[in-house]
Design a protein around this motif. Structure first.
Motif, mmCIF file in Angstrom:
data_model
loop_
_atom_site.group_PDB
_atom_site.id
_atom_site.type_symbol
_atom_site.label_atom_id
_atom_site.label_comp_id
_atom_site.label_asym_id
_atom_site.label_seq_id
_atom_site.Cartn_x
_atom_site.Cartn_y
_atom_site.Cartn_z
ATOM 1 N N GLU A 99 -0.301 11.147 -1.912
ATOM 2 C CA GLU A 99 -0.865 10.620 -3.158
ATOM 3 C C GLU A 99 -0.513 9.142 -3.328
ATOM 4 N N GLN A 100 0.722 8.808 -3.014
ATOM 5 C CA GLN A 100 1.107 7.397 -3.135
ATOM 6 C C GLN A 100 0.311 6.529 -2.164
ATOM 7 N N GLN A 101 0.129 7.050 -0.948
ATOM 8 C CA GLN A 101 -0.658 6.295 0.020
ATOM 9 C C GLN A 101 -2.091 6.127 -0.482
ATOM 10 N N ARG A 102 -2.617 7.197 -1.063
ATOM 11 C CA ARG A 102 -3.987 7.089 -1.589
ATOM 12 C C ARG A 102 -4.070 6.041 -2.683
ATOM 13 N N ARG A 103 -3.039 5.995 -3.531
ATOM 14 C CA ARG A 103 -3.061 4.971 -4.582
ATOM 15 C C ARG A 103 -3.076 3.575 -3.979
ATOM 16 N N ARG A 104 -2.270 3.364 -2.923
ATOM 17 C CA ARG A 104 -2.276 2.038 -2.297
ATOM 18 C C ARG A 104 -3.631 1.737 -1.675
ATOM 19 N N ASP A 105 -4.200 2.733 -0.992
ATOM 20 C CA ASP A 105 -5.515 2.522 -0.382
ATOM 21 C C ASP A 105 -6.556 2.174 -1.437
#
Ligand code: ZN
Length: 151
Positions: A85-91
């Motif tokens: 989820e955190q990676q998705r937020r950065r993306d």
């Protein structure tokens, strides 16, 4: 040729188009974006039918968006979890920056499919499904760069 005048937004001198002698805003992209978003905001305020269209297309877009993510989660059950989820937020943030740099995002034709997102929450709504709809990131009033000089 015609007299130059100063841009309503950046205050720089410009030549009005011979086709649009009433032009008050120069042709720089950031000034044209402000002109369009001001126009949109004023029209929402002054034109109830237009405002209703905007609300309807926002609601449709949110519904399509919710459905898209529901299907995505069903088809990608492994995508859950905090790190992902955190990676998705950065993306997502990076994609929105890319989007903001892309003039297509500000190509405001008044089509039924058009979607307007308002305020700081727009980033969360937009996520990465740009294929679903055209997205316009509406800057909160008075935010950030591009303010007219005080002088
Ligand atoms: Zn300007």
């Amino acid at each position: 040729m015609g007299l130059s005048r100063s841009c309503r937004y950046c205050q720089q001198a410009f030549q009005p188009s011979i086709y649009r002698p009433e032009q008050r805003v120069c042709s720089q992209p950031q000034c044209q974006r402000r002109r369009r978003s001001d126009y949109h905001r004023e029209r929402i305020r002054d034109d109830p039918a237009y405002a209703a269209d905007v609300r309807l297309s926002q609601r449709k877009w949110r519904q399509a968006h919710a459905e898209y993510w529901k299907q995505y989660r069903e088809q990608h059950p492994e995508s859950g979890g905090r790190n992902r989820e955190q990676q998705r937020r950065r993306d997502r943030k990076r994609r929105l920056v890319d989007l903001a740099k892309n003039n297509l995002a500000f190509d405001l034709k008044h089509e039924a499919s058009e979607v307007w997102l308002f305020g700081p929450g727009a980033a969360d709504l937009a996520k990465n499904n740009l294929a679903l709809a055209k997205v316009f990131i509406y800057q909160p009033v008075g935010s950030g760069q591009g303010q007219a000089p005080a002088s």
